[in-house]
Scaffold this motif. Structure first.
Motif, short mmCIF file in Angstrom:
data_model
loop_
_atom_site.label_atom_id
_atom_site.label_comp_id
_atom_site.label_asym_id
_atom_site.label_seq_id
_atom_site.Cartn_x
_atom_site.Cartn_y
_atom_site.Cartn_z
N GLN A 131 0.82 -1.21 0.00
CA GLN A 131 0.00 0.00 0.00
C GLN A 131 0.86 1.26 0.00
O GLN A 131 0.50 2.26 -0.63
N THR A 132 1.98 1.22 0.69
CA THR A 132 2.88 2.37 0.70
C THR A 132 3.41 2.65 -0.70
O THR A 132 3.44 3.80 -1.16
N ALA A 133 3.84 1.59 -1.39
CA ALA A 133 4.36 1.74 -2.75
C ALA A 133 3.27 2.19 -3.72
O ALA A 133 3.50 3.06 -4.58
N ARG A 134 2.07 1.64 -3.58
CA ARG A 134 0.99 1.94 -4.51
C ARG A 134 0.42 3.34 -4.30
O ARG A 134 0.13 4.06 -5.26
N HIS A 135 0.28 3.75 -3.04
CA HIS A 135 -0.41 5.01 -2.73
C HIS A 135 0.55 6.12 -2.30
O HIS A 135 0.09 7.21 -1.95
N HIS A 136 1.86 5.87 -2.36
CA HIS A 136 2.87 6.88 -2.00
C HIS A 136 2.66 7.39 -0.57
O HIS A 136 2.72 8.59 -0.30
N TRP A 137 2.45 6.47 0.35
CA TRP A 137 2.27 6.84 1.75
C TRP A 137 3.56 7.37 2.35
O TRP A 137 4.65 6.89 2.05
N PHE A 138 3.40 8.35 3.22
CA PHE A 138 4.48 8.83 4.07
C PHE A 138 4.24 8.27 5.47
O PHE A 138 3.13 8.37 6.00
N TRP A 139 5.28 7.70 6.08
CA TRP A 139 5.18 7.19 7.45
C TRP A 139 5.83 8.19 8.40
O TRP A 139 6.89 8.74 8.13
N GLY A 140 5.16 8.43 9.54
CA GLY A 140 5.66 9.33 10.55
C GLY A 140 5.97 8.60 11.85
O GLY A 140 5.58 7.43 12.04
N ASN A 141 6.63 9.29 12.74
CA ASN A 141 7.12 8.68 13.98
C ASN A 141 6.36 9.20 15.19
O ASN A 141 6.26 10.42 15.39
N ALA A 142 5.83 8.30 16.00
CA ALA A 142 5.27 8.66 17.31
C ALA A 142 5.66 7.57 18.30
O ALA A 142 4.85 7.12 19.10
N LEU A 143 6.91 7.15 18.22
CA LEU A 143 7.39 6.04 19.05
C LEU A 143 8.06 6.55 20.32
O LEU A 143 7.67 6.16 21.41
N GLU A 175 0.61 9.48 6.32
CA GLU A 175 -0.54 8.59 6.18
C GLU A 175 -0.55 7.50 7.24
O GLU A 175 -1.61 7.00 7.61
N MET A 176 0.64 7.13 7.72
CA MET A 176 0.76 6.09 8.75
C MET A 176 1.71 6.55 9.84
O MET A 176 2.64 7.31 9.60
N VAL A 191 4.51 -1.54 20.41
CA VAL A 191 4.69 -0.73 19.21
C VAL A 191 3.62 -1.13 18.21
O VAL A 191 3.36 -2.33 18.02
N ALA A 192 2.97 -0.14 17.60
CA ALA A 192 1.89 -0.41 16.66
C ALA A 192 2.01 0.49 15.44
O ALA A 192 2.64 1.56 15.48
N ALA A 193 1.42 0.05 14.34
CA ALA A 193 1.32 0.84 13.11
C ALA A 193 -0.14 1.19 12.90
O ALA A 193 -0.99 0.29 12.78
N VAL A 194 -0.44 2.49 12.88
CA VAL A 194 -1.84 2.93 12.79
C VAL A 194 -1.98 4.05 11.76
O VAL A 194 -1.04 4.83 11.56
N PRO A 195 -3.14 4.16 11.12
CA PRO A 195 -3.38 5.29 10.20
C PRO A 195 -3.36 6.61 10.96
O PRO A 195 -3.94 6.73 12.04
N THR A 196 -2.70 7.60 10.40
CA THR A 196 -2.58 8.90 11.05
C THR A 196 -3.93 9.56 11.28
O THR A 196 -4.12 10.27 12.28
N GLN A 197 -4.88 9.33 10.36
CA GLN A 197 -6.18 9.99 10.44
C GLN A 197 -7.17 9.26 11.33
O GLN A 197 -8.35 9.64 11.38
N ARG A 198 -6.74 8.26 12.04
CA ARG A 198 -7.68 7.51 12.89
C ARG A 198 -8.27 8.42 13.96
O ARG A 198 -7.58 9.29 14.51
N SER A 199 -9.52 8.17 14.27
CA SER A 199 -10.22 8.94 15.30
C SER A 199 -9.47 8.89 16.62
O SER A 199 -9.04 7.82 17.06
N GLY A 200 -9.29 10.05 17.22
CA GLY A 200 -8.63 10.14 18.52
C GLY A 200 -7.18 10.56 18.44
O GLY A 200 -6.56 10.86 19.46
N ILE A 201 -6.61 10.60 17.22
CA ILE A 201 -5.21 11.03 17.06
C ILE A 201 -5.16 12.50 16.69
O ILE A 201 -5.77 12.91 15.70
N SER A 202 -4.48 13.29 17.50
CA SER A 202 -4.32 14.72 17.24
C SER A 202 -2.84 15.06 17.16
O SER A 202 -2.08 14.73 18.07
#
Length: 414
Positions: A131-143, A175-176, A191-202
């Motif tokens: 999905q990252t390759a297909r949709h050009h997702w950018f991954w961010g860090n909140a670890l 995006e993630m 440690v988890a991988a979650v969509p950035t736009q998920r409800s509750g994430i600000s």
């Protein structure tokens, strides 16, 4: 002063990347590093202005998306370019010469991809890679393993993350997210991988530091965020095997290459202003600053230190690739060898870079301090980033090996 402002666009900092904008057919024939160089040329033209503005470099991040380089480290089988770590880190370094903030978020994007690969199961990372390759997702860090304010509570087949995280580089406009939490009952590190736009994430736009001003390294708040069981990277899990313990090694080597790119940019700027703007000091009795023996001596010292760091960084990248190819067969001793090589490169990069970014003004002269040039950003960016973890403790780890032949103990910083 007009000539100095004009020099911002004609200095050696951008000259290394000077090339016409490629046509679509040419782009398809470009190597990843040629693509990175073309992007670096574009980014360098606005780097000083954007450094002053801070905030999210949205246009530039979208250019990285469109370039395909977000799939650089993803294997071809999952739609990626399939580059090894040496090439991926070279791309980080190329971008850092132009803009260390963009190199930072780009490098950490690939670190997040490595995180799901090292900590998770194929049934998890294979889909995310595709999905990252297909949709050009950018991954961010909140670890941020040093920030334990985010707590996880289990509710049957899912978990709830609540709390805050600081120093979340690249979280905005992603995006993630790779996020971490402490389990409420056991204190276990999750440690988890979650969509950035998920409800509750600000994600707060609250990063306003002296350097790395466009890394969006502010804070993230999790308010009763639902994290599904299949999104938690528990098998093999964080730092659970020698292979999984390559994650911090990759992080450290990304930083070393960012430092080296900053240092090379500072050297290039210093060289340009010494040759074109600086005036010889009267007692030198030379016609130009470039003939001053003291100036020549300093450039010689800069060059030797940069050459040493380049060799150490490249050697470490090659060792990382060899370790990566071992996969789960990697031993603790093999991992330790890579960790030492990376630690040596990082220490050398930090020391050489801080020296060059400070002394560049000794050779470039007072005219190089003109505010519009913002050449102080090289020092500010490096000084901010080299505080990521104390250099003294990295040197102590190397000393443990040098004296006692004790491998560095795996942690999120070694």
């Amino acid at each position: 002063m007009a000539s100095i402002v004009h020099s911002l666009k004609t200095s050696g900092l951008t000259g290394a990347f000077a090339s016409p904008e490629p046509e679509p057919e040419q782009k398809r024939r470009e190597s990843p590093l040629q693509t990175a160089q073309a992007l670096a040329q574009r980014f360098s033209l606005t780097a000083a202005e954007r450094d002053q503005l801070g905030g999210t470099p949205k246009v530039e991040r979208d250019a990285l998306r469109e370039s395909g380089l977000l799939a650089l480290s993803i294997p071809v089988a999952y739609g990626g370019i399939g580059a090894n770590w040496r090439t991926t880190l070279d791309a980080v370094r190329v971008l850092a010469r132009a803009d260390s903030s963009l190199a930072h978020v780009f490098g950490f994007h690939h670190l997040m991809l490595a995180t799901v690969r090292l900590f998770g199961m194929p049934s998890q990372w294979e889909s995310w890679f595709e999905q990252t390759a297909r949709h050009h997702w950018f991954w961010g860090n909140a670890l941020n393993p040093l920030d334990d304010r985010t707590i996880s509570r289990t509710h049957g087949a899912w978990s709830e993350f609540s709390g805050q995280k600081s120093f979340c580089s690249g979280a905005l406009d992603s995006e993630m997210l790779i996020a971490s939490a402490r389990e409420a009952d056991t204190g276990a590190f999750l440690v988890a991988a979650v969509p950035t736009q998920r409800s509750g994430i600000s994600i707060a736009d609250d990063w306003d530091n002296i350097g790395q001003r466009q890394t969006d390294s502010g804070s993230v708040t999790f308010e009763k965020v639902r994290v599904e069981h299949h999104e938690i990277l528990a098998d093999p899990g964080p730092l659970s095997t020698p292979f999984a313990c390559l994650r911090p090694v990759i992080a450290q080597l990304i930083l070393a290459n960012v430092y080296l790119g900053i240092s090379e940019a500072a050297f290039s700027s210093a060289r340009h202003y010494t040759l074109h703007e600086a005036r010889p000091w009267p007692p030198s009795k030379v016609a130009s600053t470039g003939e001053d023996p003291y100036v020549l001596g300093q450039f010689g010292e800069f060059w030797v230190s940069l050459e040493a760091v380049r060799l150490l960084a490249d050697r470490a990248a090659d060792q990382l690739d060899a370790a990566w190819s071992r996969d789960t067969a990697l031993t603790g001793a093999e991992r330790g060898e890579v960790a030492l090589a990376v630690a040596s490169a990082k220490v050398a990069a930090a020391r050489a870079g801080l020296d060059i970014c400070t002394r560049m003004f000794d050779v470039a002269g007072a005219r190089a301090t003109h505010a519009a040039l913002r050449l102080d950003r090289h020092w500010r960016n490096l000084r901010t980033h080299t505080l990521h973890d104390p250099l003294a403790y990295k040197i102590r780890e190397i000393g443990e090996w040098a004296l006692k032949h004790t491998w560095p103990t795996p942690s999120f910083y070694s």
